[in-house]
Design an enzyme around this catalytic site. Structure first.
Site, PDB file in Angstrom:
ATOM      1  N   GLY A 116       0.747  -1.187   0.106  1.00  0.00           N
ATOM      2  CA  GLY A 116       0.196  -0.217  -0.163  1.00  0.00           C
ATOM      3  C   GLY A 116       0.849   1.279   0.035  1.00  0.00           C
ATOM      4  CG  ASP A 168      -0.251   8.611   4.313  1.00  0.00           C
ATOM      5  OD1 ASP A 168       0.091   7.643   4.144  1.00  0.00           O
ATOM      6  OD2 ASP A 168       0.247   9.543   5.023  1.00  0.00           O
ATOM      7  NE  ARG A 171      11.220  -3.562   3.126  1.00  0.00           N
ATOM      8  CZ  ARG A 171       9.961  -3.744   3.580  1.00  0.00           C
ATOM      9  NH1 ARG A 171       9.939  -3.723   4.956  1.00  0.00           N
ATOM     10  NH2 ARG A 171       8.903  -4.276   3.067  1.00  0.00           N
ATOM     11  NE  ARG A 217       5.173  -8.698   1.664  1.00  0.00           N
ATOM     12  CZ  ARG A 217       5.429  -7.769   2.501  1.00  0.00           C
ATOM     13  NH1 ARG A 217       5.379  -7.689   3.655  1.00  0.00           N
ATOM     14  NH2 ARG A 217       6.321  -6.495   2.031  1.00  0.00           N
ATOM     15  CG  ASP A 245       0.580  -8.927   6.488  1.00  0.00           C
ATOM     16  OD1 ASP A 245       0.166  -9.571   7.608  1.00  0.00           O
ATOM     17  OD2 ASP A 245       0.670  -7.638   6.577  1.00  0.00           O
TER      18      ASP A 245
HETATM   19  P1  AMP Z   1       2.375  -3.109   8.094  1.00  0.00           P
HETATM   20  O1  AMP Z   1       1.568  -2.883   9.133  1.00  0.00           O
HETATM   21  O2  AMP Z   1       3.341  -2.065   7.738  1.00  0.00           O
HETATM   22  O3  AMP Z   1       2.906  -4.638   7.804  1.00  0.00           O
HETATM   23  O4  AMP Z   1       1.101  -2.817   6.920  1.00  0.00           O
HETATM   24  C1  AMP Z   1       0.059  -3.602   6.504  1.00  0.00           C
HETATM   25  C2  AMP Z   1      -0.795  -3.071   5.391  1.00  0.00           C
HETATM   26  O5  AMP Z   1      -0.932  -1.863   5.587  1.00  0.00           O
HETATM   27  C3  AMP Z   1       0.149  -3.436   4.094  1.00  0.00           C
HETATM   28  O6  AMP Z   1      -0.859  -3.481   3.118  1.00  0.00           O
HETATM   29  C4  AMP Z   1       0.565  -2.053   4.042  1.00  0.00           C
HETATM   30  O7  AMP Z   1       0.982  -1.657   2.659  1.00  0.00           O
HETATM   31  C5  AMP Z   1      -0.599  -1.110   4.372  1.00  0.00           C
HETATM   32  N1  AMP Z   1      -0.168   0.289   4.843  1.00  0.00           N
HETATM   33  C6  AMP Z   1       0.565   0.478   6.049  1.00  0.00           C
HETATM   34  N2  AMP Z   1       0.755   1.641   6.121  1.00  0.00           N
HETATM   35  C7  AMP Z   1       0.213   2.321   4.978  1.00  0.00           C
HETATM   36  C8  AMP Z   1       0.072   3.883   4.501  1.00  0.00           C
HETATM   37  N3  AMP Z   1       0.582   4.764   4.981  1.00  0.00           N
HETATM   38  N4  AMP Z   1      -0.521   3.872   3.391  1.00  0.00           N
HETATM   39  C9  AMP Z   1      -0.755   2.950   2.448  1.00  0.00           C
HETATM   40  N5  AMP Z   1      -0.813   1.686   3.215  1.00  0.00           N
HETATM   41  C10 AMP Z   1      -0.321   1.550   4.020  1.00  0.00           C
HETATM   42 MG    MG Z   2       3.801  -5.659   6.582  1.00  0.00          MG
END
Ligand code: AMP
Ligand code: MG
Length: 462
Positions: free
Chosen positions: A87, A120, A171, A178, A243
């Site tokens: 995202g 965002d 990164r 995953r 994930d």
């Molecule tokens: P994470 O908690 O970083 O593992 O993210 C979980 C999910 O939320 C994944 O699909 C990320 O791409 C999405 N995500 C986290 N933060 C954002 C953000 N600021 N904008 C868009 N998607 C996000």
């Molecule tokens: Mg993640």
């Protein structure tokens, strides 16, 4: 500048969305990981040039890149979400490094994608620096992990209950595939995609293995070893959703992670982990649970006969506890300087952990004191241990002097975010790059937090 060869982007279109990063207003390089750049066969000076920074910020298309947002699903805190996906991350492409290893280069915080779900697509500076610091510290500890190639500020603000400086992390990973990637296709009944994904992952990460069963067994073995390595340094991942678990066996997603100061098996840091699902001592059980979710996705490929497929999956999963036990035994053997840990030695190690918990002992310092021959004061434990320890050489390489202590990470982040002062960040990254070496000028970095410095909660990067 990047000799891209993008194997994932050659998979069918339903594996990802093609789109470029969204440019940012005024990108500025905060830190380039020169050693990693060279390992990747890239020229650090070129990456630091205006053109290089434009590529790393997503403001210009790096020649040969085929930017994509990868599709994936996942169990978050036990609940299945059929579509997550990148995202806020864009995979620029893959390069083959100087050792012949294929590595992803991904920009995290690169703008919205079809997987953003209303968010965002950006990252704030604090979490980007946290991931930089902790992932590079893990690498220096010799623990498989994604890496940080560069951190940039975007010159834009992001809103996280308050306005914060925006940032991007470049990164690097052996891949960003995953368990949730498999779940994405399984949830759609797309067996053909699963077949292609298995082939892709086998070629990339398990060239010696065969078929879905070989893949499953390989991921189980690597994750068992990985979690044992985490626990050997007191690391709590904090958000072991499916994930956030790679099939390569690299640690990924440094959100609310933390290294323990005082040892307690039930330690939780993450502000969103109310029930201690991802507590320190729960990590092997959670890894196994996640691997069972991977096994489920592979059932149609394990056998045409459903019962037989389930039997094969279960037989593989049954191997997790003994694999973890063996890996944990090896980790503890090195930490305690006992070359071949017997059952009695494991019981002795268990007594040490009990004493550490009872005395609220610092995890890292306890093992360092043992290594340096200092007295712990745990009754006759140390005497009994001395009678068994036969490999003191291993201890110096297994018991780090410095780990990314939360108060130091916070201190570095605060200075950067509040005052645009990156000196503490720079020093911390430098010190953590040599975790086993005596660095007398940085002795204070080995110290636990003072009572008023203790960090009890960590927050997700989102
Ligand atoms: P994470 O908690 O970083 O593992 O993210 C979980 C999910 O939320 C994944 O699909 C990320 O791409 C999405 N995500 C986290 N933060 C954002 C953000 N600021 N904008 C868009 N998607 C996000
Ligand atoms: Mg993640």
């Amino acid at each position: 500048m990047f000799p891209f060869d993008n194997s994932y982007a050659r998979l069918p279109e339903r594996f990802y969305a093609r789109l470029p990063p969204t440019p940012v207003k005024a990108p500025k390089l905060v830190k380039l990981n020169g050693a990693l750049a060279r390992e990747l066969g890239l020229d650090p000076d070129a990456l630091m040039s205006d053109e290089g920074v434009a590529f790393l910020a997503g403001n210009a298309a790096a020649p040969g890149s085929e930017p994509i947002a990868m599709a994936y699903a996942g169990h978050q805190f036990g609940h299945f979400v059929p579509q997550l996906g990148d995202g806020r991350a864009i995979l620029l492409g893959e390069v083959v490094d100087t050792k012949g290893m294929r590595r992803d280069i991904q920009l995290k915080g690169a703008g919205q994608t079809p997987f953003s779900r209303g968010a965002d697509g950006r990252a704030a500076l604090g979490p980007v620096l946290r991931e930089y610091i902790v992932s590079e510290a893990m690498a220096a500890l010799g623990i498989p992990t994604t890496r940080a190639l560069a951190a940039l500020i975007t010159g834009e603000g992001v809103w996280r209950e308050t306005a914060l400086p925006g940032a991007i992390l470049a990164r690097v990973a052996q891949s960003h595939i995953r368990i949730g990637t498999f779940q994405f296709f399984a949830a759609r009944g797309d067996v053909e995609a699963l077949r292609l994904l298995v082939e892709h992952v086998l070629a990339r990460h398990y060239p010696e293995a065969q078929g879905a069963l070989g893949l499953l067994e390989g991921v189980i073995a690597r994750q068992a070893a990985l979690v044992a390595r985490w626990m050997g340094v007191g690391f709590i991942h904090g958000v072991m959703n499916t994930d956030n678990m790679t099939v390569s066996g690299e640690t990924i997603d440094y959100g609310p992670c933390a290294f323990m100061d005082r040892y307690h098996p039930e330690t939780v840091f993450s502000s969103i982990d109310a029930h201690g699902r991802y507590a320190f001592a729960n990590q092997p059980a959670i890894a196994r649970w996640n691997l069972a979710r991977l096994a489920e996705t592979l059932l149609p490929l394990l056998s045409e006969n459903e019962e037989e497929a389930v039997d094969r999956a279960n037989a593989a999963l049954t191997q997790f506890p003994p694999l973890f036990e063996t890996a944990w035994r090896r980790v503890l053997g090195a930490k305690l300087g006992i070359a071949a840990m017997t059952g009695d030695d494991m019981a002795l190690a268990g007594e040490l952990f009990d004493a550490m918990a009872a005395h609220e002992a610092d995890f890292t310092l306890t093992f360092r004191r043992l290594t340096d021959g200092e007295e712990l004061g745990f009754g006759d434990w140390q005497e009994r241990w001395r009678a068994r320890a036969d490999d003191p050489g291993a201890m110096a390489r297994a018991n780090p002097r410095v780990i990314p202590r939360n108060h130091r990470v916070e201190e570095a982040i605060r200075a950067a975010v509040d005052r645009e002062d990156f000196a503490a960040f720079e020093t911390l990254v430098q010190v953590l790059g040599r975790p086993f070496d005596a660095q007398p000028e940085f002795a204070a970095y080995a110290d636990p937090p003072k009572p008023d410095e203790v960090v009890t909660r960590t927050f997700c990067g989102t």
